[in-house]
Design an enzyme around this catalytic site. Sequence first.
Site, PDB file in Angstrom:
ATOM      1  N   HIS A   1     -15.236   5.446  -0.169  1.00 54.82           N
ATOM      2  CA  HIS A   1     -14.910   5.956   1.168  1.00 54.82           C
ATOM      3  C   HIS A   1     -15.905   7.055   1.564  1.00 54.82           C
ATOM      4  O   HIS A   1     -16.442   7.056   2.679  1.00 54.82           O
ATOM      5  CB  HIS A   1     -13.486   6.495   1.150  1.00 54.82           C
ATOM      6  CG  HIS A   1     -12.916   6.805   2.484  1.00 54.82           C
ATOM      7  ND1 HIS A   1     -11.569   6.736   2.765  1.00 54.82           N
ATOM      8  CD2 HIS A   1     -13.481   7.231   3.650  1.00 54.82           C
ATOM      9  CE1 HIS A   1     -11.346   7.070   4.012  1.00 54.82           C
ATOM     10  NE2 HIS A   1     -12.498   7.388   4.570  1.00 54.82           N
TER      11      HIS A   1
ATOM     12  N   ASP B   1      -1.728  -1.036   5.904  1.00 56.93           N
ATOM     13  CA  ASP B   1      -2.071  -0.523   7.235  1.00 56.93           C
ATOM     14  C   ASP B   1      -3.566  -0.473   7.472  1.00 56.93           C
ATOM     15  O   ASP B   1      -4.004  -0.063   8.555  1.00 56.93           O
ATOM     16  CB  ASP B   1      -1.488   0.882   7.420  1.00 56.93           C
ATOM     17  CG  ASP B   1      -2.110   1.898   6.468  1.00 56.93           C
ATOM     18  OD1 ASP B   1      -2.046   1.671   5.241  1.00 56.93           O
ATOM     19  OD2 ASP B   1      -2.666   2.912   6.932  1.00 56.93           O
TER      20      ASP B   1
ATOM     21  N   MET C   1     -11.019   3.698   5.736  1.00 52.39           N
ATOM     22  CA  MET C   1      -9.751   3.841   5.028  1.00 52.39           C
ATOM     23  C   MET C   1      -9.356   2.554   4.317  1.00 52.39           C
ATOM     24  O   MET C   1      -9.535   1.456   4.832  1.00 52.39           O
ATOM     25  CB  MET C   1      -8.646   4.260   5.997  1.00 52.39           C
ATOM     26  CG  MET C   1      -8.489   5.756   6.113  1.00 52.39           C
ATOM     27  SD  MET C   1      -7.941   6.523   4.579  1.00 52.39           S
ATOM     28  CE  MET C   1      -6.300   5.851   4.408  1.00 52.39           C
TER      29      MET C   1
ATOM     30  N   ASP D   1       0.863  -1.175   0.000  1.00 60.99           N
ATOM     31  CA  ASP D   1       0.000   0.000   0.000  1.00 60.99           C
ATOM     32  C   ASP D   1       0.905   1.233   0.000  1.00 60.99           C
ATOM     33  O   ASP D   1       2.139   1.121   0.102  1.00 60.99           O
ATOM     34  CB  ASP D   1      -0.881  -0.038   1.254  1.00 60.99           C
ATOM     35  CG  ASP D   1      -1.752   1.185   1.401  1.00 60.99           C
ATOM     36  OD1 ASP D   1      -2.425   1.560   0.432  1.00 60.99           O
ATOM     37  OD2 ASP D   1      -1.730   1.793   2.493  1.00 60.99           O
TER      38      ASP D   1
ATOM     39  N   ALA E   1     -13.335   9.681   9.796  1.00 54.76           N
ATOM     40  CA  ALA E   1     -12.765   9.602   8.445  1.00 54.76           C
ATOM     41  C   ALA E   1     -11.886   8.375   8.281  1.00 54.76           C
ATOM     42  O   ALA E   1     -11.739   7.847   7.169  1.00 54.76           O
ATOM     43  CB  ALA E   1     -11.964  10.870   8.144  1.00 54.76           C
TER      44      ALA E   1
ATOM     45  N   ALA F   1      -0.123   5.200   1.394  1.00 52.60           N
ATOM     46  CA  ALA F   1      -0.258   6.054   2.581  1.00 52.60           C
ATOM     47  C   ALA F   1      -0.311   5.198   3.844  1.00 52.60           C
ATOM     48  O   ALA F   1      -1.098   4.259   3.949  1.00 52.60           O
ATOM     49  CB  ALA F   1      -1.523   6.902   2.489  1.00 52.60           C
TER      50      ALA F   1
ATOM     51  N   ARG G   1     -10.404  -2.323  -3.407  1.00 50.44           N
ATOM     52  CA  ARG G   1     -10.517  -3.124  -2.195  1.00 50.44           C
ATOM     53  C   ARG G   1     -11.957  -3.152  -1.665  1.00 50.44           C
ATOM     54  O   ARG G   1     -12.695  -2.212  -1.910  1.00 50.44           O
ATOM     55  CB  ARG G   1      -9.596  -2.518  -1.121  1.00 50.44           C
ATOM     56  CG  ARG G   1      -8.139  -2.521  -1.518  1.00 50.44           C
ATOM     57  CD  ARG G   1      -7.350  -1.625  -0.581  1.00 50.44           C
ATOM     58  NE  ARG G   1      -5.961  -1.548  -1.020  1.00 50.44           N
ATOM     59  CZ  ARG G   1      -5.173  -0.518  -0.791  1.00 50.44           C
ATOM     60  NH1 ARG G   1      -5.630   0.527  -0.124  1.00 50.44           N
ATOM     61  NH2 ARG G   1      -3.934  -0.530  -1.214  1.00 50.44           N
TER      62      ARG G   1
ATOM     63  N   LYS H   1     -11.791   6.123  -3.066  1.00 49.18           N
ATOM     64  CA  LYS H   1     -12.241   7.348  -2.407  1.00 49.18           C
ATOM     65  C   LYS H   1     -13.725   7.648  -2.604  1.00 49.18           C
ATOM     66  O   LYS H   1     -14.370   8.184  -1.708  1.00 49.18           O
ATOM     67  CB  LYS H   1     -11.370   8.532  -2.849  1.00 49.18           C
ATOM     68  CG  LYS H   1      -9.917   8.374  -2.429  1.00 49.18           C
ATOM     69  CD  LYS H   1      -9.803   7.978  -0.956  1.00 49.18           C
ATOM     70  CE  LYS H   1      -8.441   7.464  -0.603  1.00 49.18           C
ATOM     71  NZ  LYS H   1      -8.427   6.659   0.626  1.00 49.18           N
TER      72      LYS H   1
END
Length: 282
Positions: free
Chosen positions: A68, A199, A61, A24, A57, A26, A173, A65
């Site tokens: 999201h 993460d 994750m 990944d 938020a 970020a 994902r 987006k």
Amino acid sequence: MTLNTTNYRYQRNYQGPVRAVIFDWAGTLVDYGSFAPTQVLIDAFAGFEVTVSLDEARIPMGLAKWDHIQALGKQSGVAQRWQQRYGRAMSDADVDALYAAFLPLQIERVAAYSDLIPGTLAVLAQLKARDIAIGSCSGYPRVVMDKLLAHAASQGLTVAHAVATDDLKAGGRPGPWMALANLIELGIGDVRACVKVDDTLPGIEEGLAAGMWTVGLSLSGNENGLTLAEMDQLSADQTAARRNAAANRLARAGAHYVIDSIADLPAVIDLIEARMAQGDRP
């Protein structure tokens, strides 16, 4: 006549070395604490006069987006605030409008948040020295990924391949497609020889869906959500508590191993290779 087909089945155990690691971005390679996606989402919602907290938020994750934003709009607290402001639930058209506001902000700011996580360059050099291919994927769309790749290269970080969440028709994902697209590009023929490092919970689910070994990151990413400077202010007990809480969430998502950050990855690669030599598989 009965034919014994055992030797022809794809059930044999892979017992070779790790062939590829799919990272990944970020919270994994760059952006300690994973702030570029979360803070910009908060700012985008603020432009619509709806408050979103950093903790809120962070919950979705790892998703693309647009997805999201949609997931945020369905969270009870955010949904209630949206209802109070607009007198109705968030619609897909609202998600489109929020995404349109979010995207230019993300392009503008992604580099500002995306310094390398300590240990990244050294670990990637070690992997390459072991003839392990380096792939990557992200919840970022391609226009953001291209900006991020250029910034990463300016810091000395390059990868063999990078997949953005809108590169594939199948989507992102927690499905396996971005991870698998890396293997096609890298020419890796066995998913069991590959490791997904992430993460986020959807990122771990992605690696599992792709049939890979998975490694979660407890401190450098979204599940901890602190900057390096904030981490330096914690006591040993506070650090341990945050590590354990994040590690438990990643383990519940199915991570085979959980480490603090990418700096700890080489030892886990050794463990995975030892297990595969004994016939273990993900």
